[in-house]
Design a protein around this motif. Structure first.
Motif, PDB file in Angstrom:
ATOM      1  N   THR A  23      -0.885   4.584  -0.399  1.00 33.71           N
ATOM      2  CA  THR A  23       0.108   5.521   0.675  1.00 33.71           C
ATOM      3  C   THR A  23       0.135   7.464   0.764  1.00 33.71           C
ATOM      4  OG1 THR A  23       0.624   4.066   1.981  1.00 33.71           O
ATOM      5  CG2 THR A  23       0.858   6.057   2.889  1.00 33.71           C
ATOM      6  N   SER A  38       1.067  -1.056   0.217  1.00 37.41           N
ATOM      7  CA  SER A  38       0.196   0.027   0.526  1.00 37.41           C
ATOM      8  C   SER A  38       0.674   1.479   0.224  1.00 37.41           C
ATOM      9  CB  SER A  38      -1.039  -0.136   1.622  1.00 37.41           C
ATOM     10  OG  SER A  38      -0.203  -0.069   2.454  1.00 37.41           O
ATOM     11  N   CYS A  97      -0.173  11.856   8.381  1.00 34.66           N
ATOM     12  CA  CYS A  97      -0.662  10.308   7.959  1.00 34.66           C
ATOM     13  C   CYS A  97      -0.677   9.301   7.416  1.00 34.66           C
ATOM     14  CB  CYS A  97      -2.011  11.202   6.532  1.00 34.66           C
ATOM     15  SG  CYS A  97      -2.685  10.864   6.000  1.00 34.66           S
ATOM     16  N   GLY A  98       0.291   9.208   6.639  1.00 33.79           N
ATOM     17  CA  GLY A  98       1.152   7.758   6.103  1.00 33.79           C
ATOM     18  C   GLY A  98       1.880   7.211   7.552  1.00 33.79           C
ATOM     19  N   GLY A 100       4.970   3.841   5.617  1.00 37.80           N
ATOM     20  CA  GLY A 100       4.048   4.605   5.525  1.00 37.80           C
ATOM     21  C   GLY A 100       4.338   5.752   5.651  1.00 37.80           C
ATOM     22  N   LEU A 125      -7.012   3.193  -0.213  1.00 37.54           N
ATOM     23  CA  LEU A 125      -6.565   4.594  -0.181  1.00 37.54           C
ATOM     24  C   LEU A 125      -7.001   4.922  -1.461  1.00 37.54           C
ATOM     25  CD1 LEU A 125      -3.103   3.212   1.803  1.00 37.54           C
ATOM     26  CD2 LEU A 125      -4.829   4.932   2.236  1.00 37.54           C
ATOM     27  N   ALA A 154       4.652   8.794   2.469  1.00 42.78           N
ATOM     28  CA  ALA A 154       3.855  10.094   2.480  1.00 42.78           C
ATOM     29  C   ALA A 154       5.077  11.257   1.770  1.00 42.78           C
ATOM     30  CB  ALA A 154       2.993  10.200   3.741  1.00 42.78           C
ATOM     31  N   ILE A 196      -1.890   5.436   8.918  1.00 45.33           N
ATOM     32  CA  ILE A 196      -1.908   4.238   7.785  1.00 45.33           C
ATOM     33  C   ILE A 196      -0.656   3.483   7.628  1.00 45.33           C
ATOM     34  CG2 ILE A 196      -2.123   3.750   5.530  1.00 45.33           C
ATOM     35  CD1 ILE A 196      -2.886   6.707   4.857  1.00 45.33           C
ATOM     36  N   GLY A 197       0.341   3.353   8.116  1.00 44.46           N
ATOM     37  CA  GLY A 197       1.500   1.743   8.817  1.00 44.46           C
ATOM     38  C   GLY A 197       1.021   1.443   9.634  1.00 44.46           C
ATOM     39  N   THR A 205      -2.288  -5.371   3.097  1.00 44.22           N
ATOM     40  CA  THR A 205      -1.801  -4.617   2.368  1.00 44.22           C
ATOM     41  C   THR A 205      -1.959  -3.879   1.274  1.00 44.22           C
ATOM     42  OG1 THR A 205       0.459  -5.082   1.831  1.00 44.22           O
ATOM     43  CG2 THR A 205       0.599  -3.940   4.249  1.00 44.22           C
ATOM     44  N   ALA A 264      -1.516  10.759   0.895  1.00 49.10           N
ATOM     45  CA  ALA A 264      -0.545  11.989   1.443  1.00 49.10           C
ATOM     46  C   ALA A 264      -0.711  12.433   1.293  1.00 49.10           C
ATOM     47  CB  ALA A 264       0.520  11.456   2.050  1.00 49.10           C
TER      48      ALA A 264
END
Lengths: 402, 260
Positions: free
Chosen positions: A90, A86, A119-120, A298, A149, A302, A123-124, A142, A94
């Motif tokens: 991501t 992902s 934000c990244g 993540g 995402l 980002a 998510i991670g 993922t 982001a």
């Protein structure tokens, strides 16, 4: 007999006798890739007069930074034996989130960039938490997260499908260059940091009266890294100066190399990648380390997405490689794998990412200059990936089981 | 026997240990005593309860019944960390080594000395290595290459590193689960020498082994036989033959149990 009065210096002498294959499989793992990169450089230099010009090398290196920064983060996850599909998604979400904050809400650039990176990270961390909590394979989780995402990215984009970042201040991140005294200060700081890390390792061994070679531990690495940086600064200074994307990529590379190579966290990534059970029995909190690895992946993804947005002056549906991550995702994984990072965990070094990302950018750039069509570029990159992994496998076989 | 009168006070005593899984009785009223400086073999057929007994001592299995005494005090062990806090270390059969790390990294895994984070948080490799050298030298394991990945080492060396790791933090009792399984004869001999070295340094050692004729008779001081989850026999290794031990394991004259 004299065996009783042998000193620490003379016993454990097997330490010095390690085969070249053994060393290639470990700390010198990047050497074949570096040789491959050099070969590509020589080949393209003979094919195109433009290739070795400062301007082209400058472009080539900037091309490698986005893929490279995503790959840096991926290494943390790959070392633990997991994968994050992902990361491209991501980076897309982001960057759009960051652009939305700037364009729609008038947020200051620094705040928006920080929010995008966080934000990244979130998510991670969330993916990592889910993977360790439920025990679902990371490639499935993922993969799903990546698609989610992509959907979110389309949702938060405006109806035009694009945020323009020209003259918002975000564009200045990638367009900034540092020249003159500033460039040399950065050079001095980088060489100083490397020297300090190497020297303090050497000094610690010396003061404990352990065998230590100044040449191998300090002089050689500092000369190689310092020399390469010197060439880099000279080449780039002949243009506008050091482009910010390259400074950021190399700075993050150094930071990640330190984290994976010198700290307990880094060692545990390798331990978990080889045997999570052994790591657990040694008292390591395996889940926490894995979640941290996903969070770093993540966050770096980002940041790479934001850098890409800054370079191309906007975000759109195709930010983050488009649906499914596209070439951005595949090239990021390829950069790590060509650089010698194993998909099965526990093997590989951060520095490999530099060479992996450069090889991918070089093939793209060189074939472009030769006027070869895009399809050939994909074929060559794919074949290089297979070749790199095969060479790696061969060295491992010669070096013995591990 | 003369030997029994000169040995030290028991360090670890189990009395009347029973454990069942569902309706299956793994251990019934088992007792065992370990003393400093003594190597005890725990032998028995498959399913005799050896592993369950070792796991009880290591705190992995909680017995249904029985008394656990350590250094003369009644203790309650509720997990592996309780056992290791008392000074009981276990080396499992799979060794739990990381093949991609070198000997020093494996010895210290999970317990590295580091600088504080504000000074960079680096692992203090040199300090760890000095300590590793001291321990390995004490155990006469100087031939191990400290900076080689343990994955590239022989089975005997790997076993020795696993044992060295268990004693790095100066335990009082070491439990070894099948340390010589899958080792060549000469490698098993090296491991035997190392086990004697541990006892010579005053540790109490318990070894599970199937290699009765060579390893158990040659290396250990005392042999405790388990059969069907119960104490079946106890021998001094000096004055026993392999045949008698095997008979006690299978429960009678030769041939009877092997037929059914």
């Amino acid at each position: 007999m004299s065996s009783a009065d042998q000193g620490l210096e003379t016993t454990f002498k097997a330490t010095a006798k390690r085969s070249i294959a053994d060393r290639l499989a470990n700390e010198l793992r990047f050497v074949p890739v570096a040789v491959g990169l050099l070969a590509l450089f020589i080949f393209f230099a003979t094919q195109s007069e433009v290739f070795l010009t400062s301007r082209n090398l400058n472009n080539l290196m900037i091309q490698s930074t986005v893929t490279g920064i995503i790959a840096l983060g991926l290494v943390f996850v790959l070392l633990t034996g997991e994968i994050d599909l992902s990361v491209a998604g991501t980076s897309g979400v982001a960057s759009v989130f960051m652009a939305k904050l700037v364009v729609d809400f008038g947020a200051p650039v620094g705040v928006a960039v920080f929010a995008g990176v966080m934000c990244g990270v979130l998510i991670g961390a969330a993916s990592g938490r889910w993977i360790t909590l439920i025990g679902v394979p990371s490639f499935v989780v993922t993969l799903g997260v990546g698609l989610v995402l992509n959907g979110v990215q389309l949702m938060i984009l405006p109806r035009t499908g694009r945020y323009n970042l020209l003259n918002t201040g975000v564009d200045e991140i990638a367009s900034t260059t540092i020249s003159g005294t500033g460039a040399w200060i950065i050079f001095a700081v980088a060489v100083g940091a490397v020297s300090w890390v190497r020297w303090s390792s050497y000094h610690a061994r010396k003061s404990q009266r352990l065998p230590a070679s100044f040449g191998q531990m300090v002089l050689l690495p500092v000369a190689i890294i310092g020399g390469s940086l010197l060439v880099l600064v000279l080449v780039l200074s002949s243009l506008k100066g050091l482009p910010m994307p390259i400074i950021l990529f190399l700075g993050l590379l150094g930071g990640c190399a330190y984290l994976t190579g010198e700290t307990r966290f880094g060692l545990y990534l390798y331990a978990i990648g080889n045997s999570a059970e052994a790591a657990r029995r040694a008292g390591i909190n395996v889940n926490r380390i894995k979640i941290a690895a996903f969070a770093i992946a993540g966050g770096l993804a980002a940041f790479a997405g934001i850098l890409a947005a800054s370079r191309i002056l906007g975000v759109s549906v195709s930010s983050g490689g488009g649906i499914g991550g596209g070439a951005l995702l595949l090239e990021s994984i390829a950069a790590a794998v060509i650089g010698g990072v194993s998909l099965f965990g526990g093997r590989g070094r951060i520095v490999g990412v530099l060479f992996g990302a450069m090889i991918i950018a070089t093939v793209s750039n060189g074939l472009n200059l030769m006027g070869v069509a895009n399809e050939a570029r994909l074929i060559v990159t794919g074949l290089l990936l297979v070749l790199a992994v095969s060479i790696d496998r061969g060295i491992e076989k010669i070096a013995g089981p591990s | 026997m003369a030997l029994d009168r000169v040995v030290a006070e028991p360090i670890l005593e189990l009395e009347g240990i029973s454990k069942s899984y569902g309706g299956v009785k793994a251990l019934t009223d088992v007792s065992l005593t370990l003393r400093p400086g003594e190597v005890v073999a725990l032998v028995g057929d498959n399913g005799a309860g050896k592993s369950t007994l070792v796991k009880t001592m290591a705190g992995v299995v909680k017995p249904d019944k029985g008394r656990y005494t350590f250094e003369g005090k009644n203790v309650s062990i509720n997990g592996p960390s309780d056992a290791s806090d008392l000074g009981i270390q276990t080396v499992y059969q799979d060794l739990s080594l990381c093949n991609n790390l070198d000997a020093v990294q494996n010895l210290f895994l999970g317990r590295e000395q580091t600088l504080p984070w504000w000074r960079g948080g680096r692992i203090q490799r040199a300090e760890c290595e000095v300590r590793a050298r001291q321990v390995l030298r004490k155990l006469r394991l100087d031939s191990i290459a400290l900076d080689r990945n343990v994955g590239a080492m022989s089975g005997g060396q790997r076993q020795n590193i696993a044992i060295a790791r268990s004693i790095l933090w100066e335990p009082k009792v070491v439990l070894l689960d099948e340390p010589t399984a899958a080792l060549s004869h000469s490698a098993a001999e090296q491991v035997g020498v190392l086990i004697r070295e541990l006892a010579a340094h005053g540790l109490a050692v318990l070894v599970i082994s199937h290699d009765i004729h060579h390893f158990v008779i040659d290396v250990t001081d005392r042999i405790e036989v388990l059969r069907l989850g119960q104490n079946a026999a106890s021998f001094s290794s000096k004055d026993v033959t392999g045949e008698r031990v095997v008979n006690a394991m299978v429960g009678g004259e030769e041939g009877i149990n092997s037929a059914g």
